[in-house]
Design a protein around this motif. Structure first.
Motif, PDB file in Angstrom:
ATOM      1  N   ILE A 223       0.828  -1.336  -0.003  1.00  0.00           N
ATOM      2  CA  ILE A 223      -0.024   0.078  -0.084  1.00  0.00           C
ATOM      3  C   ILE A 223       0.885   1.483   0.033  1.00  0.00           C
ATOM      4  N   ILE A 224       1.968   1.235   0.711  1.00  0.00           N
ATOM      5  CA  ILE A 224       3.019   2.418   0.803  1.00  0.00           C
ATOM      6  C   ILE A 224       3.369   2.627  -0.713  1.00  0.00           C
ATOM      7  N   GLY A 225       3.854   1.382  -1.360  1.00  0.00           N
ATOM      8  CA  GLY A 225       4.200   1.758  -2.650  1.00  0.00           C
ATOM      9  C   GLY A 225       3.404   2.073  -3.527  1.00  0.00           C
ATOM     10  N   ALA A 226       1.963   1.727  -3.421  1.00  0.00           N
ATOM     11  CA  ALA A 226       1.132   2.063  -4.314  1.00  0.00           C
ATOM     12  C   ALA A 226       0.423   3.643  -4.179  1.00  0.00           C
ATOM     13  N   THR A 227       0.804   4.186  -3.018  1.00  0.00           N
ATOM     14  CA  THR A 227       0.441   5.640  -2.701  1.00  0.00           C
ATOM     15  C   THR A 227       1.732   6.518  -2.638  1.00  0.00           C
ATOM     16  N   VAL A 228       2.389   6.536  -1.442  1.00  0.00           N
ATOM     17  CA  VAL A 228       3.251   7.427  -1.280  1.00  0.00           C
ATOM     18  C   VAL A 228       4.340   7.363  -2.378  1.00  0.00           C
ATOM     19  N   VAL A 229       4.815   6.268  -2.455  1.00  0.00           N
ATOM     20  CA  VAL A 229       6.052   5.924  -3.443  1.00  0.00           C
ATOM     21  C   VAL A 229       5.695   6.230  -4.790  1.00  0.00           C
ATOM     22  N   SER A 230       4.352   5.668  -5.267  1.00  0.00           N
ATOM     23  CA  SER A 230       3.915   5.885  -6.572  1.00  0.00           C
ATOM     24  C   SER A 230       3.388   7.497  -6.886  1.00  0.00           C
ATOM     25  N   LEU A 231       3.138   8.162  -6.006  1.00  0.00           N
ATOM     26  CA  LEU A 231       2.737   9.477  -6.196  1.00  0.00           C
ATOM     27  C   LEU A 231       4.081  10.437  -6.578  1.00  0.00           C
ATOM     28  N   ALA A 232       5.235   9.938  -5.697  1.00  0.00           N
ATOM     29  CA  ALA A 232       6.631  10.556  -6.010  1.00  0.00           C
ATOM     30  C   ALA A 232       7.149  10.154  -7.299  1.00  0.00           C
ATOM     31  N   THR A 233       7.086   8.886  -7.629  1.00  0.00           N
ATOM     32  CA  THR A 233       7.844   8.627  -8.638  1.00  0.00           C
ATOM     33  C   THR A 233       7.131   8.704  -9.984  1.00  0.00           C
ATOM     34  N   THR A 234       5.950   9.270 -10.099  1.00  0.00           N
ATOM     35  CA  THR A 234       5.323   9.696 -11.273  1.00  0.00           C
ATOM     36  C   THR A 234       5.338  11.266 -11.631  1.00  0.00           C
ATOM     37  N   LEU A 235       6.026  12.012 -10.657  1.00  0.00           N
ATOM     38  CA  LEU A 235       6.104  13.556 -10.917  1.00  0.00           C
ATOM     39  C   LEU A 235       7.004  13.562 -12.186  1.00  0.00           C
TER      40      LEU A 235
ATOM     41  N   ASN B 243       6.608   0.481 -17.661  1.00  0.00           N
ATOM     42  CA  ASN B 243       6.611   0.216 -15.927  1.00  0.00           C
ATOM     43  C   ASN B 243       6.178  -1.268 -15.990  1.00  0.00           C
ATOM     44  N   THR B 244       5.278  -1.600 -16.850  1.00  0.00           N
ATOM     45  CA  THR B 244       4.568  -3.111 -16.984  1.00  0.00           C
ATOM     46  C   THR B 244       5.322  -4.127 -17.438  1.00  0.00           C
ATOM     47  N   GLY B 245       5.904  -3.986 -18.693  1.00  0.00           N
ATOM     48  CA  GLY B 245       6.543  -4.870 -19.468  1.00  0.00           C
ATOM     49  C   GLY B 245       7.899  -5.022 -19.255  1.00  0.00           C
ATOM     50  N   LEU B 246       8.693  -3.797 -18.923  1.00  0.00           N
ATOM     51  CA  LEU B 246      10.029  -3.825 -18.703  1.00  0.00           C
ATOM     52  C   LEU B 246      10.365  -3.854 -17.126  1.00  0.00           C
ATOM     53  N   ILE B 247       9.705  -3.206 -16.401  1.00  0.00           N
ATOM     54  CA  ILE B 247      10.037  -3.029 -14.952  1.00  0.00           C
ATOM     55  C   ILE B 247       9.394  -4.069 -14.098  1.00  0.00           C
ATOM     56  N   MET B 248       7.984  -3.974 -14.204  1.00  0.00           N
ATOM     57  CA  MET B 248       7.407  -5.068 -13.357  1.00  0.00           C
ATOM     58  C   MET B 248       7.940  -6.423 -13.700  1.00  0.00           C
ATOM     59  N   GLY B 249       7.962  -6.719 -15.238  1.00  0.00           N
ATOM     60  CA  GLY B 249       8.684  -8.032 -15.790  1.00  0.00           C
ATOM     61  C   GLY B 249       9.920  -8.378 -15.202  1.00  0.00           C
TER      62      GLY B 249
ATOM     63  N   ALA C 198       1.567   3.793  -9.748  1.00  0.00           N
ATOM     64  CA  ALA C 198       2.148   4.643 -10.785  1.00  0.00           C
ATOM     65  C   ALA C 198       1.458   4.358 -11.941  1.00  0.00           C
ATOM     66  N   ASN C 199       1.231   3.349 -12.399  1.00  0.00           N
ATOM     67  CA  ASN C 199       0.544   3.096 -13.896  1.00  0.00           C
ATOM     68  C   ASN C 199      -1.012   3.671 -13.615  1.00  0.00           C
ATOM     69  N   ILE C 200      -1.614   3.335 -12.374  1.00  0.00           N
ATOM     70  CA  ILE C 200      -3.085   4.176 -12.497  1.00  0.00           C
ATOM     71  C   ILE C 200      -2.967   5.802 -12.402  1.00  0.00           C
ATOM     72  N   ILE C 201      -1.975   6.064 -11.861  1.00  0.00           N
ATOM     73  CA  ILE C 201      -2.093   7.407 -11.801  1.00  0.00           C
ATOM     74  C   ILE C 201      -1.546   8.158 -13.038  1.00  0.00           C
TER      75      ILE C 201
ATOM     76  N   PHE D 273      -2.668  -2.154 -22.716  1.00  0.00           N
ATOM     77  CA  PHE D 273      -3.828  -2.985 -22.231  1.00  0.00           C
ATOM     78  C   PHE D 273      -3.251  -4.398 -22.101  1.00  0.00           C
ATOM     79  N   ALA D 274      -2.640  -5.016 -23.147  1.00  0.00           N
ATOM     80  CA  ALA D 274      -2.515  -6.481 -23.152  1.00  0.00           C
ATOM     81  C   ALA D 274      -1.197  -6.638 -22.212  1.00  0.00           C
ATOM     82  N   LEU D 275      -0.148  -5.910 -22.086  1.00  0.00           N
ATOM     83  CA  LEU D 275       0.827  -6.153 -21.092  1.00  0.00           C
ATOM     84  C   LEU D 275       0.117  -5.956 -19.621  1.00  0.00           C
ATOM     85  N   THR D 276      -0.623  -4.962 -19.388  1.00  0.00           N
ATOM     86  CA  THR D 276      -1.397  -4.855 -18.093  1.00  0.00           C
ATOM     87  C   THR D 276      -2.311  -6.166 -17.709  1.00  0.00           C
ATOM     88  N   ALA D 277      -2.884  -6.512 -18.689  1.00  0.00           N
ATOM     89  CA  ALA D 277      -3.594  -7.899 -18.394  1.00  0.00           C
ATOM     90  C   ALA D 277      -2.657  -9.211 -18.077  1.00  0.00           C
TER      91      ALA D 277
END
Length: 314
Positions: free
Chosen positions: A43-55, A84-90, A242-245, A277-281
């Protein structure tokens, strides 16, 4: 070596040092915040961290619209999600596959999938209108509400004994980390984009490759640092948030800045958005079904991203 090229390399090296050191401070402080507040790292990653890294994405896309470089702005926001999804999350899943708490992941994963699908459908006619932007902002509002509920369920606010005395130092550490990442990413983006444009690469492709990967450097640095420190939940939470933002806040803001309607190129509508969308799925559906990420999933996401980049540059 030409002076201009030497200067570019020096600025690139400075940017690299800043993001590496900034990422180290950033992750350490974020983990401390999670432990001290009782809020799960995801949750910290999805909120505080993601808001900062999407700047960086917000700054680059907004400035792109104000300067009339709409293709660059759209390509950056969508391309950042794809990277973010294909490269970093992968990469994160391949290196450190993790079991997830479905209760934490399910709602945010579903909102991310809904955002990627909604954007692909809303932009089929080559534009993102103010009305479409409101629909995306509604998903962003739902994301914020879900985070508040999740924080409440986790017992946020129960500060660990002795943590209050460290709060000031950890906040300074967090802000220094963010500043180092954002400044370092800005240096890399500026010189990388200038080099690509000098070689005759179209602005839209620069947006979904050089600039998108550049503005995703905070997420990449956070992910690599989290992998080294064994904090995979923080990394995945950061990427999802970050992706949602990126999809539900940055593009609607860009639409407002461009006068209520944002033009979307035919290539973005036909290739960039469907691939996003495909990589997100691929990133969201398997863990929802099995309760964990697996290495084959990370490998497939990296392969998909590689195929997408190849399609762009060939």
């Amino acid at each position: 070596m030409p002076v201009s090229l030497l200067g570019t390399l020096l600025f690139f090296a400075l940017g690299l040092v800043l993001i590496v050191k900034g990422g180290d401070l950033f992750v350490d402080a974020a983990v401390w915040i999670a432990e001290a507040s009782g809020v799960p790292q995801f949750i910290i990653g999805a909120t505080v961290v993601s808001l900062a890294t999407t700047l960086p994405e917000l700054m680059v896309s907004s400035l792109g619209v104000l300067r009339g470089e709409v293709d660059l702005a759209v390509g950056n926001a969508v391309g950042s999600v794809t990277a973010n999804t294909g490269l970093i999350m992968g990469l994160s899943i391949l290196c450190l596959p993790a079991v997830i708490r479905r209760r934490e992941f399910a709602a945010k994963g579903a909102l991310l999938l809904a955002a990627a699908l909604a954007l692909a459908l809303l932009c089929r006619d080559g534009r993102l209108t103010a009305g479409s932007g409101l629909a995306l902002l509604a998903i962003f509002a739902a994301f914020g509400w879900e985070n508040l509920r999740a924080a409440g369920r986790s017992g946020a606010g129960r500060t660990a004994a002795g943590a209050k005395g460290q709060l000031g130092g950890q906040l300074v550490k967090f802000l220094l980390g963010v500043s180092g990442i954002v400044w370092g990413a800005d240096l890399l983006i500026e010189h990388g984009a200038d080099l690509a444009l000098a070689l005759g690469v179209p602005a839209g492709i620069v947006g979904v490759t050089v600039v998108a990967v550049g503005t995703s450097l905070p997420e990449l640095v956070t992910t690599l640092t989290a992998i080294v420190k064994g904090e995979s939940s923080l990394s995945i939470g950061n990427i999802v948030g970050a992706n949602i933002i990126d999809l539900t806040l940055i593009l609607p803001v860009c639409a407002l800045l461009s006068g209520g309607e944002l033009a979307v190129s035919p290539r973005s509508a036909a290739l960039d958005l469907p691939v996003c969308f495909a990589l997100t799925a691929l990133g969201v559906l398997p863990p929802l079904a099995s309760g964990r990420f697996r290495r084959w999933q990370g490998a497939a996401m990296l392969a998909g991203y590689g195929a997408y980049v190849w399609a762009l540059v060939r």
